[in-house]
Scaffold this motif. Structure first.
Motif, mmCIF file in Angstrom:
data_model
loop_
_atom_site.group_PDB
_atom_site.id
_atom_site.type_symbol
_atom_site.label_atom_id
_atom_site.label_comp_id
_atom_site.label_asym_id
_atom_site.label_seq_id
_atom_site.Cartn_x
_atom_site.Cartn_y
_atom_site.Cartn_z
ATOM 1 N N ASN A 176 0.862 -1.178 0.000
ATOM 2 C CA ASN A 176 0.000 0.000 0.000
ATOM 3 C C ASN A 176 0.907 1.240 0.000
ATOM 4 N N LYS B 74 2.586 4.804 -0.443
ATOM 5 C CA LYS B 74 2.200 6.218 -0.460
ATOM 6 C C LYS B 74 3.478 7.047 -0.533
ATOM 7 N N HIS C 49 6.349 9.417 0.227
ATOM 8 C CA HIS C 49 6.838 9.689 1.572
ATOM 9 C C HIS C 49 8.055 10.612 1.545
ATOM 10 N N ARG D 76 6.481 4.731 0.727
ATOM 11 C CA ARG D 76 6.527 3.823 1.869
ATOM 12 C C ARG D 76 5.212 3.063 1.913
ATOM 13 N N CYS D 77 5.292 1.754 2.205
ATOM 14 C CA CYS D 77 4.068 0.974 2.336
ATOM 15 C C CYS D 77 3.480 1.255 3.718
ATOM 16 N N SER D 78 2.247 1.716 3.746
ATOM 17 C CA SER D 78 1.698 2.070 5.058
ATOM 18 C C SER D 78 1.245 0.837 5.837
ATOM 19 N N ASP D 79 1.280 -0.340 5.221
ATOM 20 C CA ASP D 79 0.927 -1.555 5.961
ATOM 21 C C ASP D 79 2.144 -2.275 6.551
ATOM 22 N N GLY E 128 5.619 -0.908 5.987
ATOM 23 C CA GLY E 128 6.726 0.017 6.197
ATOM 24 C C GLY E 128 7.887 -0.137 5.231
ATOM 25 N N ASN F 70 10.310 0.692 2.326
ATOM 26 C CA ASN F 70 10.660 1.959 1.686
ATOM 27 C C ASN F 70 11.365 1.705 0.365
ATOM 28 N N ARG G 226 1.069 -1.244 12.636
ATOM 29 C CA ARG G 226 0.648 -0.243 11.672
ATOM 30 C C ARG G 226 -0.841 -0.328 11.341
#
Ligand SMILES: [Zn+2]
Ligand SMILES: [Zn+2]
Length: 436
Positions: A184, A186, A188, A212-215, A217, A219, A238
């Motif tokens: 996921n 987004k 960053h 960064r994946c918000s699920d 982390g 990068n 998270r």
């Protein structure tokens, strides 16, 4: 590459000696008003990194950033909406924007060939974040699911007696999840130097250096994000909520086959609610249902939904329905919705079942497993019909709109499809032994 970023030219603001009346308040003395492209070129000449802002002669009212790089003047249309930008990245100040532009231009010129090759030999597969973050349990996520059985639907046979008999329903209580999940990502902004976890290269720029994946982390560079396999392993820390969280994300975060809400509620209902009249039709007191939701969100699988906490089983049944209804992607996913509706419209019973079966096989594995478990449960509910007065048709009415929602909500489709939604669920309950 980090070195290159350090080497990049610093911005040099060329200031206008006169106070310009037409100067917008968000620009400083680097604003020269309406001067020609050639004059700007002269003003900047010879100084790498020099910049100024001019009003466009061709389109008065619009502004151009003139920037000296690589012995030529580059002109960018400059925008402001509270932040300054020429492309995707937004900056607090023109100075930051120019600093970032100079880094990007420098690195992309110096290392163009290198960047092009960067992703061809990623560290991700052999080093990857799987070994970088050792304390995390990360499975190589091959798409493994209970091998769906091929079923033949024969005209002369009674539909409910499948040719292939399935073994007893396995609840697969052992913890496992091999489901694929996409990251996921987004955009960053990283503080301090960061390196891409896919290609291992430096993430250059001042802001929005990568995603960064918000699920989980992870990068990576924006360009690398398109190459990362769908092997996101969400981190429980998270995932803020249980309800309204994507189904696959939740099961992967908890490392279970199905959402634990579904298992826990069904277990509780089978323990003490199967004979309850109007089970799933009668609503529990909505404040109490809301209470259950909060305690799942807060305590996860430690949530107390026992009889001592909620004596009325309709509250638990209500919480289960609420959970399923509030999924961002319904159990029967938006993209398969119309397939199921079309299937239910087929006039011949055998082809109807066959079409539903085909559609079921296309569901994401976590959704399929959830549906399979729920239908087996609802089938058991109908076996207590004498007491609870719930037939598969009643349950179809209750669960149709809970499990199926049209991709575009409008009152008319919802009304038109209600009959088919009910029928799909009713058929899945009645023929759960052959369909799953
Ligand atoms: Zn991820
Ligand atoms: Zn990368």
């Amino acid at each position: 590459m980090y070195q290159l970023q350090q080497e990049a030219q610093r911005p040099k603001r060329i200031t206008c000696p006169h106070e310009m009346e037409s100067r917008p308040k968000y620009y400083g003395r680097e604003f020269y008003g309406m001067i020609s492209r050639e004059y700007a070129d002269e003003l900047l000449a010879g100084a790498e990194g020099a910049y100024l802002i001019r009003e466009s002669q061709r389109q008065p009212g619009t502004h151009t950033l003139a920037l000296r790089f690589g012995h030529q003047t580059l002109n960018y249309r400059l925008f402001y909406d509270g932040k300054h930008f020429v492309g995707e990245k937004r900056f607090e100040s023109v100075h930051d924007l120019v600093t970032d532009a100079l880094i990007t231009l420098y690195i992309e010129t110096k290392a163009a060939e290198y960047i092009a090759k960067m992703t061809t030999n990623p560290i991700y597969e052999h080093l990857g974040y799987t070994s970088l973050i050792k304390d995390k349990m990360v499975h190589r996520l091959s798409r493994v699911r209970t091998e769906p059985r091929r079923v033949t639907f024969q005209r002369d046979e009674r539909i409910s007696s499948p040719l292939v008999q399935r073994g007893a329903l396995k609840d697969t209580p052992e913890k496992q999840c091999f489901y694929e999940k996409i990251h996921n990502f987004k955009v960053h902004t990283f503080r301090g130097p960061h390196w891409c976890e896919y290609c291992a290269n430096f993430m250059w720029g001042l802001i929005a250096q990568g995603v960064r994946c918000s699920d989980c982390g992870l990068n990576v560079h924006k360009q690398c994000s398109k190459l990362v396999p769908s092997d996101c392993q969400p981190d429980l820390r998270r995932i803020k909520k249980v309800f309204s969280c994507d189904l696959t994300t939740l099961v992967k975060a908890h490392n279970t086959t199905r959402p634990m809400v579904v298992d826990m509620c069904i277990r509780e209902i089978e323990l003490r609610g199967m004979k309850s009249e109007g089970l799933y039709r009668v609503s529990g007191f909505s404040e109490h249902v809301e209470d259950v939701r909060l305690s799942f969100d807060r305590d996860g699988d430690k949530a107390d939904i026992s009889a001592s906490a909620y004596a009325d089983i309709n509250i638990i049944a209500g919480a289960l329905k609420l959970y399923l209804r509030d999924l961002p992607i319904p159990v029967i996913t938006f993209d398969l919705y119309s397939k199921f509706i079309q299937a239910a419209k087929l006039p011949i019973a055998e082809s109807r079942l066959e079409a539903i079966h085909e559609s079921l096989l296309q569901l994401p594995p976590a959704h399929y497993e959830t549906l399979r478990y729920l239908m087996a449960h609802l089938k058991r509910v109908t076996q207590f019909e004498k007491d609870n007065l719930m037939t598969s048709e009643n349950l179809g009415i209750v669960y149709g709109p809970t499990l199926m929602q049209p991709p575009e909500q409008n009152a008319l489709t919802t009304l038109n499809d209600m009959r088919q939604q009910k029928l799909v669920v009713q058929l899945m309950i009645e023929h759960e032994d052959v369909l799953f």
